[in-house]
Design a protein around this motif. Structure first.
Motif, short mmCIF file in Angstrom:
data_model
loop_
_atom_site.label_atom_id
_atom_site.label_comp_id
_atom_site.label_asym_id
_atom_site.label_seq_id
_atom_site.Cartn_x
_atom_site.Cartn_y
_atom_site.Cartn_z
N MET A 121 -11.13 3.18 56.63
CA MET A 121 -12.27 3.32 55.67
C MET A 121 -13.21 2.33 56.15
SD MET A 121 -11.08 4.13 52.54
CE MET A 121 -11.91 2.69 51.23
N GLN A 122 -12.66 1.43 57.64
CA GLN A 122 -14.22 1.37 57.48
C GLN A 122 -14.71 2.02 58.42
OE1 GLN A 122 -13.37 -2.14 60.92
NE2 GLN A 122 -15.08 -2.04 61.08
N GLU A 164 -6.86 14.59 50.85
CA GLU A 164 -7.77 15.60 50.32
C GLU A 164 -8.53 16.22 49.57
OE1 GLU A 164 -3.58 17.39 50.96
OE2 GLU A 164 -3.88 16.85 53.08
N SER A 165 -8.66 15.33 48.35
CA SER A 165 -9.76 15.11 48.02
C SER A 165 -10.94 15.36 48.13
CB SER A 165 -9.37 14.65 46.57
OG SER A 165 -8.47 15.16 45.59
N LEU A 206 -7.67 4.51 47.71
CA LEU A 206 -7.14 3.92 49.22
C LEU A 206 -7.97 3.02 49.11
CD1 LEU A 206 -8.85 7.60 50.88
CD2 LEU A 206 -6.60 7.16 50.53
N GLY A 207 -9.21 2.70 48.97
CA GLY A 207 -9.18 1.43 48.69
C GLY A 207 -9.15 0.32 48.50
N ALA A 208 -8.18 0.57 47.54
CA ALA A 208 -7.12 -0.31 46.89
C ALA A 208 -6.23 -0.66 47.34
CB ALA A 208 -7.05 0.11 45.18
N MET A 209 -5.39 0.35 48.07
CA MET A 209 -4.37 0.19 49.05
C MET A 209 -4.54 -0.96 50.65
SD MET A 209 -2.55 4.58 49.31
CE MET A 209 -2.69 5.36 47.92
N ALA A 210 -6.06 -0.53 50.84
CA ALA A 210 -6.49 -0.71 51.68
C ALA A 210 -5.97 -2.61 51.73
CB ALA A 210 -7.69 -0.78 52.62
N LYS A 211 -7.18 -2.91 50.43
CA LYS A 211 -7.23 -4.44 50.15
C LYS A 211 -6.22 -4.66 49.31
CE LYS A 211 -11.68 -3.53 48.08
NZ LYS A 211 -12.34 -3.61 46.95
N GLY A 212 -5.01 -4.36 49.59
CA GLY A 212 -3.41 -4.88 49.20
C GLY A 212 -3.27 -4.79 47.15
N GLU A 213 -4.30 -3.86 47.26
CA GLU A 213 -4.02 -3.97 45.32
C GLU A 213 -2.69 -3.66 44.71
OE1 GLU A 213 -9.18 -5.42 44.98
OE2 GLU A 213 -8.51 -3.05 44.58
N THR A 214 -3.14 -2.38 45.51
CA THR A 214 -1.68 -1.40 45.13
C THR A 214 -0.91 -1.14 46.82
OG1 THR A 214 -2.78 0.85 45.57
CG2 THR A 214 -3.74 -0.43 43.47
N GLU A 215 -0.08 -0.72 46.46
CA GLU A 215 0.90 -0.59 47.50
C GLU A 215 0.23 1.09 48.30
OE1 GLU A 215 4.69 -1.48 49.23
OE2 GLU A 215 4.12 -2.56 47.13
N PHE A 216 0.71 0.68 49.22
CA PHE A 216 0.31 2.23 50.32
C PHE A 216 1.17 2.73 50.10
CE2 PHE A 216 0.98 4.16 54.28
CZ PHE A 216 -0.32 5.09 54.32
N SER A 217 0.99 4.44 49.78
CA SER A 217 2.06 5.81 49.29
C SER A 217 1.53 7.02 50.48
CB SER A 217 2.03 5.39 48.09
OG SER A 217 1.88 6.99 47.45
N THR A 218 2.26 7.06 50.99
CA THR A 218 1.41 8.11 51.89
C THR A 218 0.84 9.81 51.29
OG1 THR A 218 3.16 7.87 53.71
CG2 THR A 218 2.15 9.81 53.39
N ASP A 236 -11.88 13.36 56.84
CA ASP A 236 -10.87 14.15 57.76
C ASP A 236 -9.90 13.09 58.12
OD1 ASP A 236 -11.70 16.96 56.86
OD2 ASP A 236 -12.63 16.92 58.84
N GLY A 237 -10.70 12.05 58.74
CA GLY A 237 -10.75 11.11 59.40
C GLY A 237 -9.72 10.45 58.88
N LEU A 238 -9.34 10.14 57.48
CA LEU A 238 -8.90 9.54 56.37
C LEU A 238 -7.56 10.40 55.27
CD1 LEU A 238 -11.98 8.47 53.70
CD2 LEU A 238 -10.09 6.68 55.39
N VAL A 239 -7.86 11.90 55.87
CA VAL A 239 -6.46 12.04 55.60
C VAL A 239 -5.15 12.03 56.88
CG1 VAL A 239 -5.77 15.15 56.12
CG2 VAL A 239 -7.87 14.37 54.76
N VAL A 240 -5.93 12.03 58.42
CA VAL A 240 -5.18 11.74 58.99
C VAL A 240 -4.44 10.80 58.83
CG1 VAL A 240 -4.37 11.66 61.85
CG2 VAL A 240 -6.01 13.60 61.21
N ALA A 241 -5.23 9.13 58.53
CA ALA A 241 -4.79 8.01 58.96
C ALA A 241 -3.73 7.53 56.86
CB ALA A 241 -4.95 7.43 58.49
N ALA A 242 -4.58 8.42 56.10
CA ALA A 242 -3.48 9.01 55.12
C ALA A 242 -1.55 9.22 54.91
CB ALA A 242 -3.91 9.83 53.86
N GLY A 243 -1.60 9.81 56.49
CA GLY A 243 -0.76 10.61 56.76
C GLY A 243 0.28 9.08 57.71
#
Lengths: 158, 296
Positions: A139-140, A71-72, A51-63, A122-129
């Motif tokens: 992430m913060q 979820e893991s 998740l952090g790699a996406m947040a940092k823009g290192e990888t493309e965001f993918s839902t 749980d907040g990350l699961v919601v945000a990921a969607g």
């Protein structure tokens, strides 16, 4: 004379001080419960890393990927604490752990901090969607929950 | 002959004494120093970046939005124990009766309203860079916080450390007139430098000190022994740390390292404060961090 003048000053400086801590490492012959909870933390870090790699823009965001990682993480965060944090597996008494005694002496506070991780996950699961901005905000919050618990319940590296 | 020598010695001592007096004279600000009208909203950000509550707030008192700055935190050193004073708006126990000039002089010159030097346990050598606008905003914000009647504890220092006048010499030696990072800087790097070297006083922890207790500027941010005696405060110069700009910004935001561990020790508190700043400020701090020289 010169020494007299300068010493007071030196005094002061020493004051702008800090406590340095770092993290503790696993131990080959540690108690199985200690190994298990350190494995839990590794899984937390692994999923946070995706998740952090996406947040940092290192990888493309993918839902899809973000949701899988979140979820893991949420499942790992909910592992039963009663069999992971067994009595006596405390820093200073057994090798290979930085778990502070406060985990047991302030069980209610520790429980609250642990539920804080569940809530953040749980907040990350919601945000990921949702989208990248939501993920970054979540992430913060998740990082803050790690810090809150470590600050109170993780002992110094050595 | 002996008389002549004696006179000479006396004369020399007098000159040296005068020089000491002159060098150690506490600095003043012009009496008409006016701070711009304060904006408490920006002041709250300055307060967070500068970490005032880390030293002056009574732990667990007040709410995170309205800390009670009653002081009391003890700083144990080899020279004695310093106690952070009450800086709440209480007119008697705190600084409620201070003028804006009093406040600016304390913060940027390290001199009290009655003309005494402060000990650099109060990081005014960094706050010296604070702009008048930020100083005014900070005071406006601090005036909105709860007043506390708790009387400040005197420091517990032995002679000669208890003589404040001697601090004048230390200041002459250690108050830098300019920023450490020089050269062509982008607007973002200039902002980052202001936060790092001024408000957030990162070097107070991350730079080791020389024999006189001043920052060893040739080892800027290259780490320092932990004052507790255990472990070290890490070297955060770019070639040693090896973190990307995104890694740094993320760390300043969430406290998570590139290995997804979380910041510990006093750094966790620094990050709680940095997390309150606009993201652009944390990115500026990261940009600054990548511009400083690598020191191994």
């Amino acid at each position: 004379m010169k020494k007299r003048v300068i010493l007071p000053l030196v005094a002061a400086l020493a004051v702008t001080a800090t406590v340095g801590t770092a993290f503790g490492d696993g131990h080959a012959n540690a108690d199985p419960a200690i190994k298990a909870r350190q494995a839990q933390m590794s899984l937390v870090a692994y999923n946070m890393g995706i998740l952090g790699a996406m947040a940092k823009g290192e990888t493309e965001f993918s839902t899809e990927t973000a949701t899988a990682a979140a979820e893991s993480l949420a499942k790992v965060a909910k592992l039963d604490r009663s069999i992971l944090w067994t009595d006596g597996t405390v820093q200073g008494e057994v090798p290979g752990t930085r778990a502070k005694a406060e985990i047991w002496t302030d069980a209610a506070g520790f429980e609250k901090a642990a539920v804080g991780l569940e809530t953040a996950a749980d907040g990350l699961v919601v945000a990921a969607g949702q989208d990248l901005d939501a993920l970054r905000a979540a992430m913060q919050a998740a990082g803050a929950s790690c810090g809150t618990c470590h600050k109170a319940y993780r002992g110094p590296k050595n | 002959m002996i008389r002549v020598l004696l006179r000479l010695a006396l004369f020399t001592a007098a000159v040296a004494g005068l020089a000491f007096w002159a060098v150690t004279r506490p600095a003043t600000l012009p009496a008409d120093t006016a701070l711009p009208a304060g904006d408490p909203v920006n002041g709250a950000l300055v307060f967070a970046a500068a970490g005032c509550a880390s030293c002056h707030a009574e732990p667990g008192s007040g709410s995170p939005d309205a800390p009670v700055l009653s002081g009391g935190r003890a700083f144990k050193t080899d020279f004695g124990t310093f106690y952070a004073p009450n800086i709440s708006p209480d007119p008697d126990a705190g600084i409620g009766s201070w003028t804006e000039v009093d406040f600016a002089r304390a913060l940027t010159k390290g001199v009290s309203p009655d003309g005494q030097h402060y000990y650099p346990a109060f990081p005014y050598t960094a706050y010296a860079f604070m702009t008048p606008q930020d100083t005014g905003d900070l005071l406006a914000y601090m005036r909105t916080l709860p007043a506390s009647p708790t009387v400040s504890q005197p420091h517990d220092l032995g002679f000669p450390f208890s003589i404040r006048r001697g601090l004048g010499v230390w200041k002459v030696l250690n108050q830098s007139a300019d920023y450490h990072l020089q050269g062509e800087l982008s607007e973002q790097e200039v902002r980052g430098r202001y936060i790092a070297e001024g408000l957030a006083h990162c070097s107070e922890c991350h730079t080791e000190r020389d024999a006189l207790g001043g920052l060893n500027r040739s080892r800027w941010m290259a780490g320092a022994p932990s004052p507790t005696g255990k472990g070290r405060i890490p070297n955060i110069t770019p070639g040693v740390l090896g973190w990307s700009e995104a890694d740094l910004t993320a760390y300043f935001t969430s406290g998570l390292t590139p290995e997804y561990d979380s910041a510990g020790g006093d750094m966790a508190v620094v990050i709680e404060n940095l997390a309150k700043l606009p993201e652009a400020d944390r990115a500026a701090l990261a940009a600054y961090m990548l511009r400083i020289e690598t020191v191994r």
